[in-house]
Design a protein around this motif. Structure first.
Motif, PDB file in Angstrom:
ATOM      1  N   LYS A 208       4.463  -9.411   0.953  1.00  0.00           N
ATOM      2  CA  LYS A 208       5.051  -9.525  -0.375  1.00  0.00           C
ATOM      3  C   LYS A 208       6.046  -8.394  -0.631  1.00  0.00           C
ATOM      4  CE  LYS A 208       1.046 -11.926  -2.280  1.00  0.00           C
ATOM      5  NZ  LYS A 208       0.027 -11.995  -3.368  1.00  0.00           N
ATOM      6  N   GLU A 209       7.002  -8.674  -1.511  1.00  0.00           N
ATOM      7  CA  GLU A 209       8.058  -7.712  -1.829  1.00  0.00           C
ATOM      8  C   GLU A 209       7.972  -7.339  -3.309  1.00  0.00           C
ATOM      9  OE1 GLU A 209      11.056  -5.502   0.088  1.00  0.00           O
ATOM     10  OE2 GLU A 209       9.866  -7.133   0.948  1.00  0.00           O
ATOM     11  N   GLU A 210       8.075  -6.074  -3.601  1.00  0.00           N
ATOM     12  CA  GLU A 210       8.017  -5.608  -4.986  1.00  0.00           C
ATOM     13  C   GLU A 210       9.290  -5.999  -5.738  1.00  0.00           C
ATOM     14  OE1 GLU A 210       7.804  -1.373  -7.456  1.00  0.00           O
ATOM     15  OE2 GLU A 210       7.793  -1.382  -5.251  1.00  0.00           O
ATOM     16  N   VAL A 211       9.131  -6.452  -6.967  1.00  0.00           N
ATOM     17  CA  VAL A 211      10.278  -6.747  -7.819  1.00  0.00           C
ATOM     18  C   VAL A 211      10.698  -5.446  -8.510  1.00  0.00           C
ATOM     19  CG1 VAL A 211      11.153  -8.046  -9.792  1.00  0.00           C
ATOM     20  CG2 VAL A 211       9.553  -9.130  -8.196  1.00  0.00           C
ATOM     21  N   LYS A 212      11.823  -4.893  -8.078  1.00  0.00           N
ATOM     22  CA  LYS A 212      12.306  -3.633  -8.649  1.00  0.00           C
ATOM     23  C   LYS A 212      13.312  -3.875  -9.767  1.00  0.00           C
ATOM     24  CE  LYS A 212      11.638  -1.033  -4.356  1.00  0.00           C
ATOM     25  NZ  LYS A 212      12.287  -0.230  -3.275  1.00  0.00           N
TER      26      LYS A 212
END
Length: 203
Positions: free
Chosen positions: A93-97
């Motif tokens: 998963k990728e963090e929403v920045k």
């Protein structure tokens, strides 16, 4: 003819409006988003679910779009998960920045880092539904994924998709240039050919 677009994605609605309104169609934007569980396993199944849900709410002939990017090196991904690619387990998963689009792009580029195979395609299925009948059309455009985002036009994966025959990303092309070659532009033109022969059927 009034056509409801089964989406609250401003980028998609604007693309439909640019092509359809000059031809005499009234593009109707939903007043509110309908939460549709996209439980389909294909673009067609999800487009059908959205078209029927929005038609039932608004009672206006409805055009639904389900689309996505498929990168050959990790096919069939992002695929039907394109809009929420950052959040699925495949590849981590990728963090929403900042935005979900940015997180999706960051994850895609991470998974393709160091890979020579960068070919990809955008795919779309449009499903048009008028209550007791409907039809669908498909559109596709092939290209490749750039090494980094370029351009601020468009939406979604546009800043990293370079269509065949071009050295610019969709994010760098003008809206008119993109409409001529995009998967959605091609599908809308197919839709127009069919709807011309259905005068009076869906109104």
């Amino acid at each position: 003819m009034r056509i409801l677009i089964a989406s609250t994605n401003k980028g998609k609605i604007e693309e439909f409006r640019r092509i359809l309104e000059p031809l005499g169609f009234e593009v109707v934007e939903p007043k509110e988003k309908i939460e549709v569980e996209e439980r389909g396993e294909t673009f067609l199944e999800n487009a059908c679910l959205k078209a029927k849900a929005y038609f039932e709410r608004y009672g206006i002939p409805t055009l639904a779009d389900d689309s996505g990017l498929i990168a050959d090196a990790i096919s069939p991904y992002p695929g039907i998960y394109s809009s929420r690619f950052y959040s699925i387990d495949f590849g981590g998963k990728e963090e929403v920045k900042t935005t979900k689009d940015e997180a999706n792009i960051r994850k895609l580029l991470r998974l393709l880092k160091g890979k020579k195979e960068r070919s990809a395609k955008f795919v779309v299925v449009l499903f048009f539904y008028g209550g007791d009948r409907g039809f669908f059309v498909e559109g596709e455009v092939r290209g490749r994924i750039s090494e980094e985002p370029r351009g601020e036009k468009g939406f979604g994966y546009d800043p990293v998709f370079i269509p065949e025959g071009y050295d610019k990303t969709f994010g760098e092309l003008t809206p008119e240039e993109k409409d001529r070659i995009s998967h959605r532009g091609r599908a809308i033109r197919k839709f127009l050919e069919i709807i011309k022969g259905c005068e009076g059927v869906f109104t």
